[in-house]
Scaffold this motif. Structure first.
Motif, PDB file in Angstrom:
ATOM      1  N   ALA A  74       1.672   1.026  -6.086  1.00 24.75           N
ATOM      2  CA  ALA A  74       1.141   1.479  -5.641  1.00 24.75           C
ATOM      3  C   ALA A  74       1.542   0.188  -4.791  1.00 24.75           C
ATOM      4  O   ALA A  74       0.151  -0.365  -3.673  1.00 24.75           O
ATOM      5  N   THR A  91      -0.638   5.568  -8.999  1.00 22.97           N
ATOM      6  CA  THR A  91      -1.034   6.795  -8.077  1.00 22.97           C
ATOM      7  C   THR A  91      -1.097   7.920  -8.808  1.00 22.97           C
ATOM      8  O   THR A  91      -0.281   7.979  -9.260  1.00 22.97           O
ATOM      9  N   LYS A 111       0.009   9.801  -0.434  1.00 18.82           N
ATOM     10  CA  LYS A 111       1.721   9.190  -0.767  1.00 18.82           C
ATOM     11  C   LYS A 111       2.385   9.618   0.542  1.00 18.82           C
ATOM     12  O   LYS A 111       3.454   9.413   0.234  1.00 18.82           O
ATOM     13  N   TYR A 151      -6.164   3.671  -3.444  1.00 17.79           N
ATOM     14  CA  TYR A 151      -5.643   4.125  -4.394  1.00 17.79           C
ATOM     15  C   TYR A 151      -6.743   2.996  -6.089  1.00 17.79           C
ATOM     16  O   TYR A 151      -7.217   3.467  -6.421  1.00 17.79           O
ATOM     17  N   VAL A 163      -5.747  11.148  -0.870  1.00 20.74           N
ATOM     18  CA  VAL A 163      -4.909  11.291  -2.274  1.00 20.74           C
ATOM     19  C   VAL A 163      -3.206  11.512  -2.314  1.00 20.74           C
ATOM     20  O   VAL A 163      -2.129  10.649  -1.289  1.00 20.74           O
TER      21      VAL A 163
END
Length: 290
Positions: free
Chosen positions: A15, A66, A96, A25, A92
């Motif tokens: 991350a 993550t 990504k 994150y 999340v």
């Protein structure tokens, strides 16, 4: 966006990024830590209960890795978070995807691992493997892509993919093997001039000291690679990992059992493929058929 590549990570990605994603994150990790400590569990205990490694649990809580959606869903129940972790799963995933857009031509995580790898093994059923592609072949692939890419995007992606080929100029070179399906050699993408140059380049690489190129012939009655293309990478001082890509969705695989299965499958594919000498002879034969 037509040119976006999505990457789904088996156990999270690094991350170290900006634009607020790294901070997000970090907040997710702190939230998981809060619920873990409230439940009276150590990282080791949560790792044992969830089936993930203790190192990964700690890295997620520190915000440097993550979590997968499956991980958030699982620990939500284990920690009695009452849906608090499940509800952020979509965010999340969006984060990504936002990261993957920074390196759209292929997975940022994959190219990072590929660059460091001490072993690279690739089985390809649709196109010539990336490290073996000529500039004209790469350009043809991106220009035929749908939805269409802008000329500027094509130029950028071609340059980025060409930069990966530096791996084959390093010393010491990593252990590199490829198995390419014969159908790829008979598919003249970009026209015969582009394809002929590409086949000639395969002959050149096949005669290099070090890399090993094999062709899986069309006449095999048994074929261990019918599940599709994949790559195996061995990072220094770390277990082997796998990578698959289909329809612009990429998957980096770290689960030990799944990677072992992929490695066993690759061994079978190599055993069923032509030898190096036979493979080069087949490429020359195809060149001579035109």
């Amino acid at each position: 966006m037509g040119g976006v590549e999505r990457t789904v990570f088996d156990d999270g990605e690094t991350a170290g990024i900006s634009d607020g994603v790294a901070e997000f994150y970090s907040a997710v990790g702190k939230l998981i830590k809060f619920f873990r400590e409230r439940a009276g569990l150590t990282q080791r205990q949560l790792a044992k209960m969830s089936g993930y490694s203790e190192d990964l649990v700690g890295a997620i809580e520190r915000g440097v890795r993550t979590p997968r959606i499956e991980y958030l869903t699982l620990v939500d129940g284990l920690l009695n978070a009452e849906g608090a972790l499940k509800v952020i799963a979509d965010d999340v995933m969006k984060a990504k995807i936002r990261v993957s857009e920074r390196h759209p031509a292929f997975s940022k995580a994959f190219t990072s691992e590929e660059h460091r790898a001490i072993e690279i093994h690739d089985y390809s059923t649709m196109v010539i493997p990336g490290l073996l592609q000529t500039e004209a072949y790469i350009r043809a692939l991106y220009e035929m892509r749908r939805p269409l890419l802008s000329p500027e995007q094509v130029d950028e992606w071609v340059a980025t993919r060409l930069a990966r080929k530096e791996i084959l100029a390093r010393w010491p070179m990593p252990v590199v093997t490829w198995v390419v399906d014969e159908s790829v050699l008979r598919r003249p993408l970009g026209g015969w001039d582009v394809h002929s140059e590409q086949l000639q380049h395969l002959l050149k690489v096949g005669k290099m000291r070090g890399p090993e190129l094999q062709i899986m012939p069309l006449d095999r009655l048994t074929h261990a690679g019918m599940g599709g293309s994949f790559t195996l990478l061995t990072p220094p001082n770390r277990p082997q990992i796998g990578y698959v890509a289909a329809q612009h969705v990429n998957r980096l695989i770290t689960d030990p059992a799944e990677v072992r299965n992929m490695a066993a499958r690759y061994s079978s594919i190599r055993a069923q493929a032509l030898s190096l000498r036979e493979s080069l002879a087949l490429i020359e034969q195809i060149l001579g058929e035109r």
